[in-house]
Design a protein around this motif. Structure first.
Motif, PDB file in Angstrom:
ATOM      1  N   HIS A  94      25.783 -33.505  -3.052  1.00  0.00           N
ATOM      2  CA  HIS A  94      25.106 -34.993  -3.430  1.00  0.00           C
ATOM      3  C   HIS A  94      24.188 -35.098  -2.306  1.00  0.00           C
ATOM      4  CE1 HIS A  94      24.667 -38.711  -5.378  1.00  0.00           C
ATOM      5  NE2 HIS A  94      24.704 -39.359  -4.002  1.00  0.00           N
ATOM      6  N   THR A  95      24.257 -34.920  -0.987  1.00  0.00           N
ATOM      7  CA  THR A  95      23.502 -34.978   0.031  1.00  0.00           C
ATOM      8  C   THR A  95      23.908 -33.575   0.878  1.00  0.00           C
ATOM      9  OG1 THR A  95      24.921 -36.270   1.576  1.00  0.00           O
ATOM     10  CG2 THR A  95      23.076 -37.208   0.155  1.00  0.00           C
ATOM     11  N   PRO A  96      23.006 -33.337   1.996  1.00  0.00           N
ATOM     12  CA  PRO A  96      23.307 -31.918   2.769  1.00  0.00           C
ATOM     13  C   PRO A  96      24.657 -32.011   3.607  1.00  0.00           C
ATOM     14  CG  PRO A  96      21.095 -32.601   3.173  1.00  0.00           C
ATOM     15  CD  PRO A  96      21.665 -33.880   2.402  1.00  0.00           C
ATOM     16  N   GLY A  97      25.048 -33.220   3.776  1.00  0.00           N
ATOM     17  CA  GLY A  97      26.552 -33.319   4.538  1.00  0.00           C
ATOM     18  C   GLY A  97      27.177 -34.258   4.018  1.00  0.00           C
ATOM     19  N   HIS A  98      27.396 -34.365   2.654  1.00  0.00           N
ATOM     20  CA  HIS A  98      28.482 -35.495   2.145  1.00  0.00           C
ATOM     21  C   HIS A  98      29.787 -35.035   2.500  1.00  0.00           C
ATOM     22  CE1 HIS A  98      30.766 -37.469  -0.853  1.00  0.00           C
ATOM     23  NE2 HIS A  98      29.695 -38.292  -1.083  1.00  0.00           N
ATOM     24  N   GLN A  99      30.527 -36.015   2.723  1.00  0.00           N
ATOM     25  CA  GLN A  99      31.938 -36.049   3.146  1.00  0.00           C
ATOM     26  C   GLN A  99      32.895 -37.035   2.405  1.00  0.00           C
ATOM     27  OE1 GLN A  99      31.706 -35.932   7.534  1.00  0.00           O
ATOM     28  NE2 GLN A  99      31.114 -38.043   7.448  1.00  0.00           N
TER      29      GLN A  99
ATOM     30  N   PHE B 240      21.086 -33.034  -3.936  1.00  0.00           N
ATOM     31  CA  PHE B 240      20.616 -32.198  -3.072  1.00  0.00           C
ATOM     32  C   PHE B 240      20.555 -30.817  -3.411  1.00  0.00           C
ATOM     33  CE2 PHE B 240      21.167 -29.763   0.642  1.00  0.00           C
ATOM     34  CZ  PHE B 240      19.986 -29.665   1.121  1.00  0.00           C
ATOM     35  N   ASN B 241      22.010 -30.227  -3.892  1.00  0.00           N
ATOM     36  CA  ASN B 241      22.232 -29.282  -4.100  1.00  0.00           C
ATOM     37  C   ASN B 241      23.614 -29.058  -5.317  1.00  0.00           C
ATOM     38  OD1 ASN B 241      23.514 -26.540  -4.302  1.00  0.00           O
ATOM     39  ND2 ASN B 241      22.521 -25.975  -2.182  1.00  0.00           N
ATOM     40  N   VAL B 242      23.085 -28.894  -6.334  1.00  0.00           N
ATOM     41  CA  VAL B 242      23.992 -29.036  -7.707  1.00  0.00           C
ATOM     42  C   VAL B 242      25.191 -27.812  -7.529  1.00  0.00           C
ATOM     43  CG1 VAL B 242      24.208 -28.541 -10.118  1.00  0.00           C
ATOM     44  CG2 VAL B 242      22.411 -29.790  -9.405  1.00  0.00           C
ATOM     45  N   GLU B 243      24.693 -26.701  -7.020  1.00  0.00           N
ATOM     46  CA  GLU B 243      25.936 -25.925  -6.997  1.00  0.00           C
ATOM     47  C   GLU B 243      26.826 -26.117  -5.910  1.00  0.00           C
ATOM     48  OE1 GLU B 243      26.600 -23.399  -9.195  1.00  0.00           O
ATOM     49  OE2 GLU B 243      24.956 -24.493 -10.302  1.00  0.00           O
ATOM     50  N   GLN B 244      26.234 -26.555  -4.767  1.00  0.00           N
ATOM     51  CA  GLN B 244      27.240 -27.089  -3.726  1.00  0.00           C
ATOM     52  C   GLN B 244      28.383 -28.391  -4.271  1.00  0.00           C
ATOM     53  OE1 GLN B 244      25.136 -28.489  -0.178  1.00  0.00           O
ATOM     54  NE2 GLN B 244      25.051 -26.391   0.581  1.00  0.00           N
ATOM     55  N   SER B 245      27.481 -29.227  -5.169  1.00  0.00           N
ATOM     56  CA  SER B 245      28.600 -30.436  -5.630  1.00  0.00           C
ATOM     57  C   SER B 245      29.378 -29.820  -6.344  1.00  0.00           C
ATOM     58  CB  SER B 245      27.411 -31.323  -6.474  1.00  0.00           C
ATOM     59  OG  SER B 245      26.472 -31.570  -5.696  1.00  0.00           O
TER      60      SER B 245
ATOM     61  N   THR C  36      32.199 -32.046   2.001  1.00  0.00           N
ATOM     62  CA  THR C  36      31.813 -31.997   0.432  1.00  0.00           C
ATOM     63  C   THR C  36      30.461 -32.229   0.191  1.00  0.00           C
ATOM     64  OG1 THR C  36      32.288 -34.198   0.273  1.00  0.00           O
ATOM     65  CG2 THR C  36      34.048 -32.860  -0.526  1.00  0.00           C
ATOM     66  N   PRO C  37      29.692 -31.143   0.740  1.00  0.00           N
ATOM     67  CA  PRO C  37      28.201 -31.087   0.487  1.00  0.00           C
ATOM     68  C   PRO C  37      27.845 -31.052  -1.018  1.00  0.00           C
ATOM     69  CG  PRO C  37      29.002 -29.065   1.327  1.00  0.00           C
ATOM     70  CD  PRO C  37      30.060 -29.782   1.498  1.00  0.00           C
TER      71      PRO C  37
END
Ligand SMILES: [Zn+2]
Length: 284
Positions: free
Chosen positions: A201-206, A241-246, A198-199
């Motif tokens: 919040h950070t590049p490799g959030h899980q 880190f990346n709003v769109e990814q969040s 679930t990237p």
């Protein structure tokens, strides 16, 4: 009966008691179905709601709790996150305050009360590298570390910036590792404990999805959200880190929760945490 014979009988009886104790311990360590132990790792107080794009009056609670979890599966164990205050900072029984973080009890004694030592941990995973989750990470370097490549690359970059304390997880660098590339991982191979990428919040959030026999599906959400109000308003913190990814990650987990009729445990949410039994009690 000779004293020698009495002694032998007593010794035999003691051996039996010890064996029963060890069997009970082993049985506890290998339950028939997964269970989750919840640990209390203190609080974060004095946060500015504006950091999370909220006004004070829009939040029921502003303070965070810090927590971590042990998932025990018939085939092994997974420790998820490790608190915000290192056990080594505790002197005597007093609470420890580290800036805006505080804790009243160390983590490892809670783990031990549940029947586990760091050497009993098969897998270790962090939701992400922020220092309110990594305080005791070094203790679990003997486990297999499950980490997303993008997260690991950031953690071991020459001079990582942000909410990060590399010394707290330095030992993980040489830990046996399962490195994932923005992908999920079925930890014990039967679909009951799954690390979900679930990237954002950070590049490799899980996060971790756990299928429990009684309670149903639970997602340990890490910092996918911080406040329940983020779920209803769609707002994201200012420091993603990346709003769109969040947003993509959140949508994916919301769909998963719908499909599984699962519940989400927001790791920092005071009300979620307050309603859960704490180790050595467990949820199964
Ligand atoms: Zn956090």
């Amino acid at each position: 009966m000779t004293p020698h014979r009495i002694f032998a009988l007593v010794a035999l009886a003691l051996t039996a008691v010890v064996c029963v104790g060890a069997d009970a311990q082993r049985a506890q360590q290998r339950p028939a179905s997964p269970r989750i132990y919840v640990f209390e790792n203190g609080a974060i107080r004095g946060l500015d709601p504006a950091l999370f794009n909220f006004k004070r009056e829009e939040l029921k609670e502003v303070d965070f709790v810090n927590s971590s979890y042990l998932i025990v599966h018939p085939a092994g164990t997974l420790m998820f996150d490790s608190g915000g205050v290192a056990d080594g900072l505790f002197k005597g029984d007093g609470p420890v305050t580290e800036g805006i973080m505080s804790a009243t009890k160390p983590l490892l004694p809670q783990l031990k009360a549940a029947g586990y030592e760091p050497r009993d941990i098969t897998y270790f995973a962090l939701s992400h590298y922020h220092s309110d989750h990594t305080a005791n990470a070094n203790e679990f370097a003997g486990a297999t570390w499950i980490v997303q490549k993008a997260e690991r690359d950031f953690m071991f970059a020459p001079d990582p910036q942000g909410i990060i304390q590399p010394a707290t997880y330095a030992a993980l660098r040489s830990a046996k590792s399962k490195i994932l590339d923005n992908e999920d991982f079925d930890v014990f191979g039967d679909g009951s404990v799954v690390i979900m990428s679930t990237p954002g919040h950070t590049p490799g959030h899980q996060v971790v999805a756990v299928k429990l026999a009684n309670r149903g599906t639970v997602v340990l959400g890490g910092d996918l959200y911080h406040y329940p109000e983020e779920r209803t308003t769609g707002r994201v913190p200012t420091f993603e880190f990346n709003v769109e990814q969040s947003k993509v990650s959140r949508a994916r987990i919301e769909q998963f929760l719908k499909d599984t009729r699962g519940e989400l445990w927001i790791e920092h949410d005071m009300r979620t945490h307050a309603a859960l039994p704490k180790a050595p009690a467990f949820v199964d």
